[in-house]
Write a protein that holds these residues in place. Structure first.
Motif, mmCIF file in Angstrom:
data_model
loop_
_atom_site.group_PDB
_atom_site.id
_atom_site.type_symbol
_atom_site.label_atom_id
_atom_site.label_comp_id
_atom_site.label_asym_id
_atom_site.label_seq_id
_atom_site.Cartn_x
_atom_site.Cartn_y
_atom_site.Cartn_z
ATOM 1 N N ARG A 175 77.518 69.493 4.055
ATOM 2 C CA ARG A 175 76.496 70.507 3.789
ATOM 3 C C ARG A 175 75.683 70.156 2.562
ATOM 4 O O ARG A 175 76.215 69.790 1.526
ATOM 5 N N LYS A 176 74.365 70.266 2.696
ATOM 6 C CA LYS A 176 73.479 70.061 1.555
ATOM 7 C C LYS A 176 73.560 71.269 0.628
ATOM 8 O O LYS A 176 73.629 72.412 1.084
ATOM 9 N N ILE A 177 73.524 71.014 -0.664
ATOM 10 C CA ILE A 177 73.551 72.114 -1.617
ATOM 11 C C ILE A 177 72.128 72.558 -1.941
ATOM 12 O O ILE A 177 71.155 71.874 -1.615
ATOM 13 N N ILE A 178 72.019 73.704 -2.590
ATOM 14 C CA ILE A 178 70.726 74.241 -3.021
ATOM 15 C C ILE A 178 70.822 74.594 -4.500
ATOM 16 O O ILE A 178 71.780 75.232 -4.943
ATOM 17 N N LEU A 179 69.828 74.152 -5.270
ATOM 18 C CA LEU A 179 69.692 74.563 -6.665
ATOM 19 C C LEU A 179 68.348 75.265 -6.814
ATOM 20 O O LEU A 179 67.313 74.624 -6.953
ATOM 21 N N PRO A 180 68.334 76.578 -6.762
ATOM 22 C CA PRO A 180 67.062 77.294 -6.949
ATOM 23 C C PRO A 180 66.657 77.350 -8.413
ATOM 24 O O PRO A 180 67.498 77.435 -9.305
ATOM 25 N N ILE A 181 65.345 77.250 -8.668
ATOM 26 C CA ILE A 181 64.810 77.554 -10.001
ATOM 27 C C ILE A 181 64.472 79.034 -9.959
ATOM 28 O O ILE A 181 63.440 79.435 -9.435
ATOM 29 N N ALA A 182 65.341 79.843 -10.499
ATOM 30 C CA ALA A 182 65.293 81.277 -10.235
ATOM 31 C C ALA A 182 64.668 82.096 -11.340
ATOM 32 O O ALA A 182 64.857 83.307 -11.400
ATOM 33 N N THR A 183 63.923 81.460 -12.220
ATOM 34 C CA THR A 183 63.307 82.229 -13.311
ATOM 35 C C THR A 183 61.837 81.875 -13.508
ATOM 36 O O THR A 183 61.297 82.044 -14.593
ATOM 37 N N GLU A 184 61.190 81.391 -12.473
ATOM 38 C CA GLU A 184 59.790 80.979 -12.618
ATOM 39 C C GLU A 184 58.803 82.119 -12.391
ATOM 40 O O GLU A 184 57.629 81.993 -12.741
ATOM 41 N N THR A 185 59.262 83.200 -11.780
ATOM 42 C CA THR A 185 58.375 84.340 -11.546
ATOM 43 C C THR A 185 59.108 85.628 -11.938
ATOM 44 O O THR A 185 60.340 85.673 -11.936
ATOM 45 N N PRO A 186 58.358 86.689 -12.262
ATOM 46 C CA PRO A 186 58.998 87.958 -12.599
ATOM 47 C C PRO A 186 59.897 88.485 -11.477
ATOM 48 O O PRO A 186 60.980 89.022 -11.741
ATOM 49 N N ASN A 187 59.468 88.351 -10.218
ATOM 50 C CA ASN A 187 60.293 88.824 -9.111
ATOM 51 C C ASN A 187 61.620 88.078 -9.042
ATOM 52 O O ASN A 187 62.653 88.651 -8.683
ATOM 53 N N ALA A 188 61.591 86.794 -9.362
ATOM 54 C CA ALA A 188 62.825 86.009 -9.357
ATOM 55 C C ALA A 188 63.808 86.541 -10.399
ATOM 56 O O ALA A 188 65.010 86.633 -10.144
ATOM 57 N N VAL A 189 63.287 86.901 -11.569
ATOM 58 C CA VAL A 189 64.156 87.437 -12.616
ATOM 59 C C VAL A 189 64.791 88.746 -12.156
ATOM 60 O O VAL A 189 65.984 88.986 -12.352
ATOM 61 N N LEU A 190 64.016 89.592 -11.508
ATOM 62 C CA LEU A 190 64.539 90.856 -11.009
ATOM 63 C C LEU A 190 65.592 90.651 -9.927
ATOM 64 O O LEU A 190 66.531 91.435 -9.787
ATOM 65 N N ASN A 191 65.453 89.585 -9.137
ATOM 66 C CA ASN A 191 66.344 89.351 -7.995
ATOM 67 C C ASN A 191 67.384 88.274 -8.255
ATOM 68 O O ASN A 191 68.029 87.798 -7.322
ATOM 69 N N ILE A 192 67.589 87.911 -9.501
ATOM 70 C CA ILE A 192 68.411 86.737 -9.793
ATOM 71 C C ILE A 192 69.865 86.899 -9.340
ATOM 72 O O ILE A 192 70.510 85.930 -8.932
ATOM 73 N N ALA A 193 70.394 88.118 -9.374
ATOM 74 C CA ALA A 193 71.785 88.327 -8.949
ATOM 75 C C ALA A 193 71.955 88.019 -7.469
ATOM 76 O O ALA A 193 72.907 87.336 -7.069
ATOM 77 N N SER A 194 71.032 88.498 -6.637
ATOM 78 C CA SER A 194 71.137 88.235 -5.202
ATOM 79 C C SER A 194 70.808 86.778 -4.880
ATOM 80 O O SER A 194 71.383 86.196 -3.954
ATOM 81 N N ILE A 195 69.916 86.177 -5.653
ATOM 82 C CA ILE A 195 69.603 84.758 -5.454
ATOM 83 C C ILE A 195 70.853 83.920 -5.703
ATOM 84 O O ILE A 195 71.159 82.983 -4.963
ATOM 85 N N ALA A 196 71.608 84.268 -6.739
ATOM 86 C CA ALA A 196 72.822 83.519 -7.075
ATOM 87 C C ALA A 196 73.878 83.616 -5.985
ATOM 88 O O ALA A 196 74.705 82.716 -5.839
ATOM 89 N N LYS A 197 73.839 84.689 -5.199
ATOM 90 C CA LYS A 197 74.841 84.886 -4.150
ATOM 91 C C LYS A 197 74.424 84.287 -2.810
ATOM 92 O O LYS A 197 75.135 84.434 -1.812
ATOM 93 N N SER A 198 73.300 83.607 -2.784
ATOM 94 C CA SER A 198 72.790 83.053 -1.524
ATOM 95 C C SER A 198 73.646 81.882 -1.049
ATOM 96 O O SER A 198 74.316 81.229 -1.837
ATOM 97 N N PRO A 199 73.620 81.609 0.265
ATOM 98 C CA PRO A 199 74.394 80.488 0.803
ATOM 99 C C PRO A 199 73.971 79.165 0.190
ATOM 100 O O PRO A 199 72.798 78.961 -0.111
ATOM 101 N N ARG A 200 74.929 78.293 -0.029
ATOM 102 C CA ARG A 200 74.747 76.914 -0.480
ATOM 103 C C ARG A 200 74.383 76.776 -1.959
ATOM 104 O O ARG A 200 74.248 75.659 -2.453
ATOM 105 N N VAL A 201 74.169 77.867 -2.647
ATOM 106 C CA VAL A 201 73.757 77.774 -4.048
ATOM 107 C C VAL A 201 74.912 77.248 -4.889
ATOM 108 O O VAL A 201 75.968 77.882 -4.981
#
Length: 202
Positions: free
Chosen positions: A157-183
């Protein structure tokens, strides 16, 4: 008042919450992700052949082959990167020594699927995802990668590394982004958020 200013107000108004450290490598959605150190991460423009061939000798924990900001002509970048990934230098690399990721173009564009194909068939370890804003985006990417793995009968399985702080919406959603598959981890950038948000002090 701009939408970004409203987001900042919501962030400020939020009460502190108890946070726990999530172990990405042993979570239910990522139990086949290998833990590894990422102390040094080098970004390499995907259209620069000289830099690409030098990248594996740098001794970095992770190299990120960039198809986003550092590449103006995406077609040239993909072709150059594909040739490099198919070369003996890359196919015979020690995967435990250096992790190889491809930074694709944002999922909000129409370019990311072609970027994924180049990296997937070039047998990279995973992908860095810029300007992520929600978990839904990463679930979509997970499904795309799962389809490719099933077609190729590939159990790695390929992994995923999101850059999760580039937009205000990303900062608001960072907890759910961290729980995403493959992260496997989250990368942090503060400059883009600051440049997007206008704060008025009265």
């Amino acid at each position: 008042m701009s939408c970004y200013a409203n987001i900042v107000r919501k962030l400020v108004a939020r009460q502190p919450q108890k946070m726990t450290c999530r172990n990405f490598a042993t979570s239910s959605s990522s139990n086949d992700i290998k833990q590894r150190l990422r102390r040094t991460v080098h970004f390499i423009p995907a259209d620069n052949t000289k830099f690409l061939h030098k990248s594996l000798s740098l001794g970095a924990d992770t190299i990120v082959l960039d198809l986003e900001d550092s590449v103006k002509d995406k077609l040239v970048g993909r072709d150059t990167l594909s040739t490099f990934l198919q070369s003996n230098m890359c196919t015979s690399r020690d995967k435990d020594a250096t992790e190889v990721l491809v930074r694709i173009n944002p999922l909000s564009t129409d370019m990311w699927k072609e970027d994924i194909d180049v990296g997937f068939f070039g047998n990279v370890d995973g992908f860095m995802i810029p300007k992520v804003e929600s978990q839904d985006e990463l679930v979509m990417l997970h499904e795309t990668l799962s389809e490719l793995e099933a077609k190729q009968n590939d159990s790695r399985r390929k992994i995923i590394l999101p850059i999760a702080t580039e937009t205000p919406n990303a900062v608001l959603n960072i907890a759910s982004i961290a729980k995403s598959p493959r992260v496997a981890a989250i990368t942090w950038v503060s400059f883009f958020v600051v440049s997007c948000v206008a704060i008025c002090i009265c």
